[in-house]
Design an enzyme around this catalytic site. Structure first.
Site, PDB file in Angstrom:
ATOM      1  N   GLY A  29       0.834  -1.205   0.000  1.00  0.00           N
ATOM      2  CA  GLY A  29       0.000   0.000   0.000  1.00  0.00           C
ATOM      3  C   GLY A  29       0.862   1.246   0.000  1.00  0.00           C
ATOM      4  O   GLY A  29       2.091   1.167  -0.027  1.00  0.00           O
ATOM      5  N   GLY A  82       0.481  -1.162   6.655  1.00  0.00           N
ATOM      6  CA  GLY A  82      -0.588  -0.197   6.874  1.00  0.00           C
ATOM      7  C   GLY A  82      -1.909  -0.876   7.199  1.00  0.00           C
ATOM      8  O   GLY A  82      -1.963  -2.086   7.443  1.00  0.00           O
ATOM      9  N   GLU A 103      -0.608 -10.738   3.297  1.00  0.00           N
ATOM     10  CA  GLU A 103      -0.338  -9.889   4.474  1.00  0.00           C
ATOM     11  C   GLU A 103      -0.626 -10.662   5.757  1.00  0.00           C
ATOM     12  O   GLU A 103       0.136 -10.591   6.727  1.00  0.00           O
ATOM     13  CB  GLU A 103      -1.217  -8.634   4.414  1.00  0.00           C
ATOM     14  CG  GLU A 103      -0.822  -7.689   3.295  1.00  0.00           C
ATOM     15  CD  GLU A 103      -1.775  -6.519   3.110  1.00  0.00           C
ATOM     16  OE1 GLU A 103      -1.348  -5.541   2.492  1.00  0.00           O
ATOM     17  OE2 GLU A 103      -2.929  -6.578   3.567  1.00  0.00           O
TER      18      GLU A 103
HETATM   19  C1  5RP Z   1      -3.315  -3.530   1.213  1.00  0.00           C
HETATM   20  C2  5RP Z   1      -3.567  -3.071   2.593  1.00  0.00           C
HETATM   21  C3  5RP Z   1      -3.092  -1.709   2.978  1.00  0.00           C
HETATM   22  O1  5RP Z   1      -2.349  -1.819   4.150  1.00  0.00           O
HETATM   23  C4  5RP Z   1      -4.285  -0.822   3.229  1.00  0.00           C
HETATM   24  O2  5RP Z   1      -5.110  -0.839   2.090  1.00  0.00           O
HETATM   25  C5  5RP Z   1      -3.844   0.599   3.545  1.00  0.00           C
HETATM   26  O3  5RP Z   1      -3.294   1.188   2.404  1.00  0.00           O
HETATM   27  P1  5RP Z   1      -2.652   2.620   2.406  1.00  0.00           P
HETATM   28  O4  5RP Z   1      -1.386   2.527   3.184  1.00  0.00           O
HETATM   29  O5  5RP Z   1      -2.421   2.903   0.937  1.00  0.00           O
HETATM   30  O6  5RP Z   1      -3.629   3.585   3.021  1.00  0.00           O
HETATM   31  O7  5RP Z   1      -4.146  -3.750   3.403  1.00  0.00           O
HETATM   32  O8  5RP Z   1      -3.905  -4.775   0.950  1.00  0.00           O
END
Ligand code: 5RP
Length: 218
Positions: A29, A82, A103
């Protein structure tokens, strides 16, 4: 500060949780991307990384940071990633980028999970952000019907295929008062690979970028 500046701020601050001479897990992300860019400045201090997505692996490699297959690694000291939402119990929803399954695997293997986000991600009750569920393609409609029975409104993320060759249902209208219970219940629907609730294995530390500096919860 803009949300992106807060992400950059917290990603930089997360460097202090990198354990020297170990393999670390790296999330996916925009916040994780800021972390990868910051990690490049101390890459000589770590043995290498395990990536939670193909996109993350590519970005790490572009900085010449070693990336290992998870099966080749016995231990991951810390996982930095994230979230789409986080509550004060450090339960998370993740998977906005569609990388939730890898993840969750990397988080499961890691000794410590440090979640980094901008302060807009902190909520009292999870569920406003649609909850992603990775499904085996042939089971998509069945899983969607089962989710409707649980009160959710599943929307197929069209033209999206996960790194594992599967599909995503984004579930709207969930008021997640029991994240641990719902995580298990959803994972028991046949055809579900996993869902984006990280409650059975929550974060160990939540760091939020904000106008007041880094806010931490543990
Ligand atoms: C990806 C995720 C990311 O951690 C989540 O979407 C947050 O993204 P960002 O850091 O762009 O706000 O779970 O699968």
């Amino acid at each position: 500060m803009t949300p992106d500046e807060k992400k950059q701020q917290v990603a930089q601050a997360a460097l202090e949780h990198v354990v020297e001479d170990t393999v670390i897990g790296v999330g996916t992300g925009s916040t994780a991307n800021h972390f990868i860019d910051a990690l490049a400045s101390i890459k000589h201090k770590i043995e290498g990384t395990v990536a939670s997505s193909e996109a993350t692996a590519q970005r790490l490699k572009s900085h010449h940071i070693p990336v290992f297959e998870l099966n080749a690694v016995a231990e991951i000291s810390v996982y930095i990633d994230g979230a789409d939402e986080a509550n004060r119990h450090l339960h998370l929803t993740k998977g906005g980028g569609g990388a939730l399954t890898r993840e969750k695997i990397v988080a499961a293997v890691s000794k410590r999970f440090v979640c980094v986000a901008d302060d807009s991600k902190l909520v009292d009750v999870l569920g406003k952000f649609p909850l992603p569920i990775e499904v085996i393609p042939m089971a998509r409609s069945y899983v969607a019907r089962e989710i409707v029975k649980l009160g959710g409104k599943p929307i197929w993320r069209e033209n999206f295929v996960t790194d594992n060759g599967n599909e995503i249902l984004d579930v709207h209208s969930l008021n997640i008062v029991d994240p641990v219970g719902l995580e298990s219940e959803l994972n028991h629907i046949t055809g579900v690979v996993t869902n984006g609730l990280f409650a059975r294995r929550p974060a160990d530390l939540l760091m939020l970028g904000s106008d007041k500096g880094i806010l931490t919860f543990d």
